[in-house]
Design an enzyme around this catalytic site. Structure first.
Site, PDB file in Angstrom:
ATOM      1  N   ALA A  89     -38.476   7.606  48.426  1.00  0.00           N
ATOM      2  CA  ALA A  89     -38.006   7.050  47.151  1.00  0.00           C
ATOM      3  C   ALA A  89     -38.943   7.391  45.987  1.00  0.00           C
ATOM      4  O   ALA A  89     -38.699   6.983  44.857  1.00  0.00           O
ATOM      5  CB  ALA A  89     -37.850   5.532  47.262  1.00  0.00           C
ATOM      6  N   HIS A 136     -57.434  20.814  49.017  1.00  0.00           N
ATOM      7  CA  HIS A 136     -56.530  20.590  47.888  1.00  0.00           C
ATOM      8  C   HIS A 136     -57.168  19.537  46.980  1.00  0.00           C
ATOM      9  O   HIS A 136     -56.868  18.357  47.060  1.00  0.00           O
ATOM     10  CB  HIS A 136     -55.153  20.129  48.348  1.00  0.00           C
ATOM     11  CG  HIS A 136     -54.316  19.640  47.201  1.00  0.00           C
ATOM     12  ND1 HIS A 136     -53.835  20.481  46.228  1.00  0.00           N
ATOM     13  CD2 HIS A 136     -53.926  18.397  46.838  1.00  0.00           C
ATOM     14  CE1 HIS A 136     -53.176  19.778  45.333  1.00  0.00           C
ATOM     15  NE2 HIS A 136     -53.219  18.514  45.672  1.00  0.00           N
ATOM     16  N   ARG A 166     -49.384  28.033  41.392  1.00  0.00           N
ATOM     17  CA  ARG A 166     -49.985  27.889  40.055  1.00  0.00           C
ATOM     18  C   ARG A 166     -50.873  29.091  39.759  1.00  0.00           C
ATOM     19  O   ARG A 166     -50.863  29.639  38.646  1.00  0.00           O
ATOM     20  CB  ARG A 166     -50.838  26.613  40.008  1.00  0.00           C
ATOM     21  CG  ARG A 166     -50.010  25.337  39.934  1.00  0.00           C
ATOM     22  CD  ARG A 166     -50.866  24.104  40.234  1.00  0.00           C
ATOM     23  NE  ARG A 166     -50.139  22.875  39.941  1.00  0.00           N
ATOM     24  CZ  ARG A 166     -50.539  21.662  40.324  1.00  0.00           C
ATOM     25  NH1 ARG A 166     -51.663  21.510  41.013  1.00  0.00           N
ATOM     26  NH2 ARG A 166     -49.832  20.591  40.004  1.00  0.00           N
ATOM     27  N   ASP A 211     -50.955  24.929  44.595  1.00  0.00           N
ATOM     28  CA  ASP A 211     -52.120  25.580  43.979  1.00  0.00           C
ATOM     29  C   ASP A 211     -51.930  27.100  43.987  1.00  0.00           C
ATOM     30  O   ASP A 211     -52.237  27.785  43.007  1.00  0.00           O
ATOM     31  CB  ASP A 211     -53.390  25.197  44.750  1.00  0.00           C
ATOM     32  CG  ASP A 211     -53.500  23.692  44.920  1.00  0.00           C
ATOM     33  OD1 ASP A 211     -53.575  22.997  43.910  1.00  0.00           O
ATOM     34  OD2 ASP A 211     -53.479  23.216  46.074  1.00  0.00           O
ATOM     35  N   GLN A 245     -41.230  10.099  43.425  1.00  0.00           N
ATOM     36  CA  GLN A 245     -40.734  11.165  42.535  1.00  0.00           C
ATOM     37  C   GLN A 245     -40.694  12.533  43.209  1.00  0.00           C
ATOM     38  O   GLN A 245     -39.782  13.315  42.941  1.00  0.00           O
ATOM     39  CB  GLN A 245     -41.436  11.174  41.181  1.00  0.00           C
ATOM     40  CG  GLN A 245     -42.946  11.173  41.191  1.00  0.00           C
ATOM     41  CD  GLN A 245     -43.510  11.871  39.960  1.00  0.00           C
ATOM     42  OE1 GLN A 245     -42.781  12.254  39.051  1.00  0.00           O
ATOM     43  NE2 GLN A 245     -44.829  12.061  39.943  1.00  0.00           N
TER      44      GLN A 245
HETATM   45  P1  NAI Z   1     -44.752   8.289  44.127  1.00  0.00           P
HETATM   46  O1  NAI Z   1     -45.689   7.166  43.905  1.00  0.00           O
HETATM   47  O2  NAI Z   1     -43.679   8.564  43.119  1.00  0.00           O
HETATM   48  O3  NAI Z   1     -44.034   8.126  45.529  1.00  0.00           O
HETATM   49  C1  NAI Z   1     -44.734   7.792  46.697  1.00  0.00           C
HETATM   50  C2  NAI Z   1     -43.775   7.021  47.568  1.00  0.00           C
HETATM   51  O4  NAI Z   1     -44.406   6.813  48.829  1.00  0.00           O
HETATM   52  C3  NAI Z   1     -43.400   5.650  47.008  1.00  0.00           C
HETATM   53  O5  NAI Z   1     -41.994   5.523  46.945  1.00  0.00           O
HETATM   54  C4  NAI Z   1     -44.013   4.693  48.032  1.00  0.00           C
HETATM   55  O6  NAI Z   1     -43.224   3.524  48.206  1.00  0.00           O
HETATM   56  C5  NAI Z   1     -44.014   5.552  49.278  1.00  0.00           C
HETATM   57  N1  NAI Z   1     -44.927   5.092  50.335  1.00  0.00           N
HETATM   58  C6  NAI Z   1     -46.142   4.515  50.209  1.00  0.00           C
HETATM   59  N2  NAI Z   1     -46.638   4.194  51.412  1.00  0.00           N
HETATM   60  C7  NAI Z   1     -45.739   4.598  52.323  1.00  0.00           C
HETATM   61  C8  NAI Z   1     -45.689   4.520  53.728  1.00  0.00           C
HETATM   62  N3  NAI Z   1     -46.655   3.963  54.432  1.00  0.00           N
HETATM   63  N4  NAI Z   1     -44.598   5.023  54.358  1.00  0.00           N
HETATM   64  C9  NAI Z   1     -43.596   5.566  53.644  1.00  0.00           C
HETATM   65  N5  NAI Z   1     -43.580   5.638  52.303  1.00  0.00           N
HETATM   66  C10 NAI Z   1     -44.647   5.177  51.649  1.00  0.00           C
HETATM   67  O7  NAI Z   1     -45.676   9.586  44.328  1.00  0.00           O
HETATM   68  P2  NAI Z   1     -45.267  11.117  44.252  1.00  0.00           P
HETATM   69  O8  NAI Z   1     -45.424  11.602  42.870  1.00  0.00           O
HETATM   70  O9  NAI Z   1     -43.980  11.316  44.944  1.00  0.00           O
HETATM   71  O10 NAI Z   1     -46.467  11.772  45.078  1.00  0.00           O
HETATM   72  C11 NAI Z   1     -46.634  11.532  46.455  1.00  0.00           C
HETATM   73  C12 NAI Z   1     -47.959  12.065  46.954  1.00  0.00           C
HETATM   74  O11 NAI Z   1     -48.035  13.467  46.819  1.00  0.00           O
HETATM   75  C13 NAI Z   1     -49.170  11.523  46.198  1.00  0.00           C
HETATM   76  O12 NAI Z   1     -50.180  11.208  47.169  1.00  0.00           O
HETATM   77  C14 NAI Z   1     -49.616  12.699  45.370  1.00  0.00           C
HETATM   78  O13 NAI Z   1     -50.995  12.633  45.077  1.00  0.00           O
HETATM   79  C15 NAI Z   1     -49.303  13.835  46.298  1.00  0.00           C
HETATM   80  N6  NAI Z   1     -49.216  15.153  45.675  1.00  0.00           N
HETATM   81  C16 NAI Z   1     -49.728  16.218  46.388  1.00  0.00           C
HETATM   82  C17 NAI Z   1     -49.652  17.487  45.888  1.00  0.00           C
HETATM   83  C18 NAI Z   1     -50.230  18.638  46.661  1.00  0.00           C
HETATM   84  O14 NAI Z   1     -50.260  19.749  46.101  1.00  0.00           O
HETATM   85  N7  NAI Z   1     -50.690  18.514  47.905  1.00  0.00           N
HETATM   86  C19 NAI Z   1     -49.040  17.768  44.583  1.00  0.00           C
HETATM   87  C20 NAI Z   1     -48.501  16.592  43.938  1.00  0.00           C
HETATM   88  C21 NAI Z   1     -48.595  15.347  44.474  1.00  0.00           C
END
Ligand code: NAI
Length: 328
Positions: A13, A187, A162, A159, A15
């Site tokens: 759920a 990362h 990018r 990365d 982003q």
């Molecule tokens: P977000 O906050 O919009 O969504 C995260 C979702 O995970 C939330 O809906 C939350 O309820 C859910 N969640 C939390 N704990 C959970 C669990 N135990 N089990 C299942 N769901 C759970 O965050 P967003 O923007 O979607 O980013 C997610 C992750 O991806 C972040 O940790 C962010 O730092 C990381 N990220 C990594 C990148 C990479 O290049 N490796 C690039 C961009 C983001």
């Protein structure tokens, strides 16, 4: 026709989840001939939002989408999973130390690793997107002793992508002109995008740039700090580009990388390039027959050596912290 592939997405759920699920369901993850079943995992408070996304997925009438199930229990969500996209993670809160962050994420990735061990399909492939991705992958892996270690990977493809665009813009060439670029290490802000082994239309990319100052003071920090720049501009962190990179990573893992090129992924080290065995670190990789392989025999100049070592050292410290916390 092919049997459907079960794809478990955590943080469904969120982003990134919102940008990712529609692309999986439309066939971009595995290919247009592979039906998929989605298994969405969320925390209880976000299950309703996941149900809303599932309604929208239904409303797309994707021909390849054969089912959507929503769970707030990791054991159920990973039952029969062939692919696990581990996106949900605990973000760094105000004043949170690295140890606190790793502890909080251990509370997520340890039970998910156990659930994968207990119930996933034999061919399970895991990509960890949720940060700190490399060490979260290490935590999950260490709680899945029956799953081959190489099936746990972390995402540095964003990365990599990018870096491709920054280089293409600098040299005024197309993405298609660039080959053999590498992201090394973690990362994080210490990651090292390497142009010394990359090629632009067959010539060495670092030579084609011919500007060490740009490389050190512009290119590397722009790639490493791009996430912060996106937040500053968009008021929210990278989501569609992160989802795109997750699609690229799993697509190439399953379908292979093109001849004469490689990509970047954080995979368990076999000791190559002096990276301690077992660390989940980003390398130049190819994929053949559904397995990542580290590209061997690259020359590492002194500048690159220092950058790679610094990022790997950060991974060693993260691993030591999670060891002390009893998470691996
Ligand atoms: P977000 O906050 O919009 O969504 C995260 C979702 O995970 C939330 O809906 C939350 O309820 C859910 N969640 C939390 N704990 C959970 C669990 N135990 N089990 C299942 N769901 C759970 O965050 P967003 O923007 O979607 O980013 C997610 C992750 O991806 C972040 O940790 C962010 O730092 C990381 N990220 C990594 C990148 C990479 O290049 N490796 C690039 C961009 C983001």
């Amino acid at each position: 026709s092919k049997a459907p592939v079960n794809i478990t997405v955590t943080g469904a759920a969120g982003q990134i989840g919102y940008a990712l699920l529609f692309r999986i369901a439309s066939g971009q993850l595995l290919g247009a001939d592979t039906p998929v079943k989605l298994r969405l995992l969320e925390i209880p408070q976000a299950v309703k939002a996941a149900e809303g996304t599932a309604m929208e997925l239904d409303d797309c009438a994707f021909p390849l989408l054969q089912g959507i199930d929503i769970f707030d229990d990791a054991n159920k969500a990973f039952e029969g999973a062939n692919v696990g996209l581990l996106v949900g993670a605990r973000p760094r809160g105000k004043g949170m130390e690295r140890g606190d962050l790793l502890q909080a994420n251990g509370g997520i990735f340890k039970p998910q690793g156990e659930a994968i061990n207990a119930g996933a399909a034999d061919d399970i492939r895991v990509l960890v997107v949720g940060n700190p991705a490399n060490t979260n992958a290490l935590i999950a892996q260490s709680h899945a002793p029956d799953v081959p270690a190489e099936r746990f990977t972390a995402m540095t493809r964003l990365d990599h992508n990018r870096a491709l665009t920054q280089l293409a813009k600098k040299l005024n060439v197309s993405i298609n002109d660039i080959k053999k670029l590498t992201i090394w290490g973690n990362h994080s802000a210490t990651q090292y995008p390497d142009l010394f082994n990359a090629e632009v239309n067959g010539t060495n990319a670092a030579k084609a740039v011919g500007d060490q100052a740009w490389l050190e003071n512009d290119f590397i920090p722009t790639v490493a700090k791009r996430g912060a720049a996106i937040i500053e501009a968009r008021g929210a962190s990278s989501a569609a580009s992160a989802a795109n990179a997750a699609i690229d990573h799993v697509h190439d893992w399953v379908n292979g990388t093109p001849e004469g090129d490689w990509t970047s992924a954080a995979i368990p080290s076999d000791g190559s390039y002096g990276v301690p065995e077992g660390l989940i670190s980003s390398f130049p990789v190819t994929s053949r027959n559904g397995r990542w392989e580290i590209v061997q025999g690259l020359e590492i100049d002194e500048f690159s050596r220092g950058r790679i070592d610094a990022s790997v050292q950060e991974l060693v410290e993260e691993r030591d912290t999670v060891k002390q916390l009893g998470l691996v």
